[in-house]
Design an enzyme around this catalytic site. Structure first.
Site, PDB file in Angstrom:
ATOM      1  N   HIS A 256     -21.301 -22.796   3.573  1.00 37.29           N
ATOM      2  CA  HIS A 256     -20.872 -22.493   2.346  1.00 37.29           C
ATOM      3  C   HIS A 256     -20.378 -21.338   1.611  1.00 37.29           C
ATOM      4  O   HIS A 256     -19.210 -21.537   0.785  1.00 37.29           O
ATOM      5  CB  HIS A 256     -22.635 -21.413   1.497  1.00 37.29           C
ATOM      6  CG  HIS A 256     -22.704 -21.757   0.066  1.00 37.29           C
ATOM      7  ND1 HIS A 256     -22.300 -20.859  -1.286  1.00 37.29           N
ATOM      8  CD2 HIS A 256     -23.139 -22.613  -0.841  1.00 37.29           C
ATOM      9  CE1 HIS A 256     -22.554 -21.132  -1.656  1.00 37.29           C
ATOM     10  NE2 HIS A 256     -22.933 -21.995  -2.077  1.00 37.29           N
ATOM     11  N   GLU A 260     -16.504 -22.862   0.423  1.00 37.71           N
ATOM     12  CA  GLU A 260     -15.723 -21.997  -0.485  1.00 37.71           C
ATOM     13  C   GLU A 260     -14.302 -21.318  -0.275  1.00 37.71           C
ATOM     14  O   GLU A 260     -13.219 -21.422  -1.236  1.00 37.71           O
ATOM     15  CB  GLU A 260     -16.725 -20.800  -1.304  1.00 37.71           C
ATOM     16  CG  GLU A 260     -16.303 -20.005  -2.793  1.00 37.71           C
ATOM     17  CD  GLU A 260     -17.022 -21.382  -3.896  1.00 37.71           C
ATOM     18  OE1 GLU A 260     -17.338 -22.430  -3.784  1.00 37.71           O
ATOM     19  OE2 GLU A 260     -15.888 -21.528  -4.459  1.00 37.71           O
ATOM     20  N   LYS A 263     -11.900 -24.261   0.047  1.00 35.66           N
ATOM     21  CA  LYS A 263     -10.903 -24.158  -1.818  1.00 35.66           C
ATOM     22  C   LYS A 263     -10.317 -23.877  -2.416  1.00 35.66           C
ATOM     23  O   LYS A 263      -9.382 -24.302  -2.780  1.00 35.66           O
ATOM     24  CB  LYS A 263     -12.466 -24.767  -2.279  1.00 35.66           C
ATOM     25  CG  LYS A 263     -13.265 -26.383  -1.744  1.00 35.66           C
ATOM     26  CD  LYS A 263     -13.906 -26.983  -3.051  1.00 35.66           C
ATOM     27  CE  LYS A 263     -15.821 -25.524  -3.181  1.00 35.66           C
ATOM     28  NZ  LYS A 263     -16.475 -25.812  -3.828  1.00 35.66           N
ATOM     29  N   ASN A 264     -10.473 -22.443  -1.784  1.00 35.84           N
ATOM     30  CA  ASN A 264      -9.908 -21.649  -3.298  1.00 35.84           C
ATOM     31  C   ASN A 264      -8.805 -21.511  -2.658  1.00 35.84           C
ATOM     32  O   ASN A 264      -7.497 -21.923  -3.167  1.00 35.84           O
ATOM     33  CB  ASN A 264     -10.185 -19.860  -3.055  1.00 35.84           C
ATOM     34  CG  ASN A 264     -12.029 -19.796  -3.802  1.00 35.84           C
ATOM     35  OD1 ASN A 264     -12.212 -21.119  -4.743  1.00 35.84           O
ATOM     36  ND2 ASN A 264     -12.636 -19.524  -3.823  1.00 35.84           N
TER      37      ASN A 264
HETATM   38  N1  P4A Z   1      -4.067 -17.195  -6.253  1.00 29.86           N
HETATM   39  N2  P4A Z   1      -4.952 -16.661  -5.057  1.00 29.86           N
HETATM   40  C1  P4A Z   1      -6.249 -17.117  -4.608  1.00 29.86           C
HETATM   41  C2  P4A Z   1      -6.134 -17.550  -6.707  1.00 29.86           C
HETATM   42  C3  P4A Z   1      -4.602 -18.087  -6.821  1.00 29.86           C
HETATM   43  C4  P4A Z   1      -7.612 -17.008  -4.236  1.00 29.86           C
HETATM   44  C5  P4A Z   1      -7.404 -18.747  -6.754  1.00 29.86           C
HETATM   45  C6  P4A Z   1      -4.575 -18.581  -8.486  1.00 29.86           C
HETATM   46  C7  P4A Z   1      -8.309 -17.844  -8.006  1.00 29.86           C
HETATM   47  C8  P4A Z   1      -8.700 -18.819  -8.603  1.00 29.86           C
HETATM   48  C9  P4A Z   1      -9.374 -19.677  -8.141  1.00 29.86           C
HETATM   49  C10 P4A Z   1      -9.705 -20.204  -6.158  1.00 29.86           C
HETATM   50  C11 P4A Z   1      -7.720 -19.890  -6.156  1.00 29.86           C
HETATM   51  C12 P4A Z   1      -7.087 -17.158  -2.573  1.00 29.86           C
HETATM   52  C13 P4A Z   1      -7.995 -17.267  -1.820  1.00 29.86           C
HETATM   53  C14 P4A Z   1      -8.604 -16.823  -2.430  1.00 29.86           C
HETATM   54  C15 P4A Z   1      -9.629 -16.656  -3.551  1.00 29.86           C
HETATM   55  C16 P4A Z   1      -8.273 -16.395  -4.495  1.00 29.86           C
HETATM   56  O1  P4A Z   1     -10.375 -17.129  -1.784  1.00 29.86           O
HETATM   57  O2  P4A Z   1      -5.774 -18.278  -2.360  1.00 29.86           O
HETATM   58  O3  P4A Z   1     -10.861 -20.447  -8.609  1.00 29.86           O
HETATM   59  C17 P4A Z   1     -11.446 -19.909  -8.967  1.00 29.86           C
END
Ligand code: P4A
Length: 443
Positions: A256, A260, A263-264
């Site tokens: 999980h 997550e 994906k981010n």
């Molecule tokens: N830059 N870095 C991250 C995000 C941005 C990031 C981001 C624009 C923001 C919101 C999102 C997903 C990505 C990343 C890794 C992470 C978290 C944020 O674990 O590169 O969705 C909610």
């Protein structure tokens, strides 16, 4: 005086009296080691005797805490609905308070009741998120309410994770569903961390490819500090077969968190590089086994986020955005879910005394860290307790003016639109996990 008390007592229903009774006990946290020992040795009756007290205690502790929430939130239909579910499940469990323990019919009925409770509560995260939307639509949400909601939801979801853990252990060990070989309930005593990383990556990558038609590669490096302490004789010139880094853990929890984070990172990388035809910079995972901590670092070059916006990623109120009305259309971003991925992932990490942290360098990329306890004896459940300290939290205002500042709190200013936080398919993750499980079963 005495008469008054008698009257009061009569006014209270039996349920309220039992709620009062159970809420006075502290929950008993179990360590991962206790879970596995218990799972290997305890009988159905042992487990029944433990749970018929522990589950009402955990339910009662969080049900009492609802009363500390702002009045207007308590009146939101979705929040009322969730409280009703909790009351129903609490009542269901009261039936076993005095039943005879050894009776196999009672044991079977109890297990069935647990399955029913688990199913009844399966949509609670979504329903509570809807409650937050209802609140935002009906009322002006001030900083204190927002802080209380944040505090409460962390505790509420942690309590829920713990209750589901107990129910899962009991129903897998003593229920009808066949166990996964070598697992103890939902715990894998030799959880192969690299396998879970690769699994989470490949499922996130599938979604990313589908949505963006591109995805970054993954590089994994492992460092096992423990190997220095294991006294295997290494013959010169001979390859010593390396054991994969493993930990006693709930694979689905680890999955999980990683899913997550992947994906981010993928989203950030693809969107940050969308104007060029260059290769996407790969995601890099460094997995380190230490003596105390097992650490996973996921680094991306997705452009990062400003420090001022970091906390927003873990903020429940902020992350609850209305569903776009266009969702489901061909061009629309995939169903966003409710955006609780990061705060919930952090709770999963903290549940067994680990943590999840993000550090970002705006203009370059983000590092995500997952810390897990390397030793199962140290990985004890972290549980919210309903007591005076927690009650005080709700009545303490968030802003203390002992530092100079022009802005009151960056947290409560909304610098970027929620729509810019498009998320990858959360809805699809369930079917993906199901098909992954099927593949695993077939293998
Ligand atoms: N830059 N870095 C991250 C995000 C941005 C990031 C981001 C624009 C923001 C919101 C999102 C997903 C990505 C990343 C890794 C992470 C978290 C944020 O674990 O590169 O969705 C909610």
């Amino acid at each position: 005086m005495k008469l008054n008390r008698v009257l009061l007592r009569q006014l209270k229903t039996i349920v309220e009296e039992r709620l009062e009774f159970y809420s006075k006990f502290n929950p008993s946290p179990l360590s991962m080691q206790q879970f596995t020992d218990f799972g290997r040795n305890a009988s159905n009756t042992d487990s029944f005797l433990f749970l018929r007290k522990e589950l009402p205690v955990r339910l009662a502790n969080i049900m009492k805490e609802f009363h500390l929430l702002p009045e207007n939130l308590l009146h939101m239909p979705s929040v009322c609905a969730v409280r009703e579910l909790y009351k129903q499940s609490f009542v269901d469990l009261l039936e076993y308070e005095k039943s005879k323990a050894g009776d196999s019919q009672t044991l079977d009925k109890f297990t069935e009741a647990l399955v029913r409770i688990r199913n009844r509560h399966s949509d609670v995260v979504m329903t509570m998120a809807r409650g937050m939307l209802e609140l935002k639509e009906a009322h002006q949400v001030n900083a204190n309410t927002e802080a209380n909601v944040q505090y409460f939801l962390d505790r509420f979801y942690m309590n829920r994770i713990s209750i589901r853990m107990l129910i899962n252990q009991h129903t897998i060990l003593f229920g009808e569903i066949p166990d996964v070989p070598n697992h103890i309930g939902c715990i894998d005593p030799h959880c192969d961390v690299v396998r879970v990383i690769e699994d989470a990556y490949s499922n996130a990558r599938f979604l990313c490819d589908q949505y963006y038609l591109a995805s970054p590669e993954l590089k994994i490096r492992c460092h096992n500090e423990w190997e220095k302490f294991t006294f295997t004789v290494k013959e010169p010139g001979k390859e010593v077969e390396k054991q994969p880094i493993s930990v006693v853990y709930v694979p689905s929890h680890l999955y999980h968190m990683l899913f997550e984070l992947f994906k981010n990172s993928m989203r950030a990388v693809v969107e940050h590089h969308d104007d060029t035809s260059e290769d996407l910079p790969p995601l890099e995972v460094l997995l380190v086994m230490g003596q105390e901590d097992l650490t996973v670092k996921l680094s991306d070059q997705g452009g990062g986020i400003p420090r001022s916006q970091m906390d927003l990623l873990f903020n429940y109120m902020y992350s609850t955005a209305p569903q776009p009305t266009t969702s489901g259309g061909l061009d629309s971003p995939p169903l966003a879910g409710y955006g609780y991925g990061l705060p919930l992932s952090r709770l999963y990490a903290r549940y067994f005394q680990g943590d999840l942290m993000l550090t970002s360098m705006e203009g370059y990329g983000t590092d995500a860290m997952i810390y897990l306890k390397a030793l199962s004896s140290e990985a004890a459940e972290l549980l919210p307790v309903y007591n005076k300290t927690c009650q005080r939290q709700y009545s303490t205002p968030v802003q203390t003016h002992d530092w100079s500042s022009q802005m009151h709190s960056a947290m409560f200013i909304r610098p970027f639109s929620t729509n810019s936080l498009k998320q990858l398919h959360v809805a699809q993750s369930k079917s993906l996990m199901a098909s992954a499980a099927k593949r695993e079963a077939a293998a």
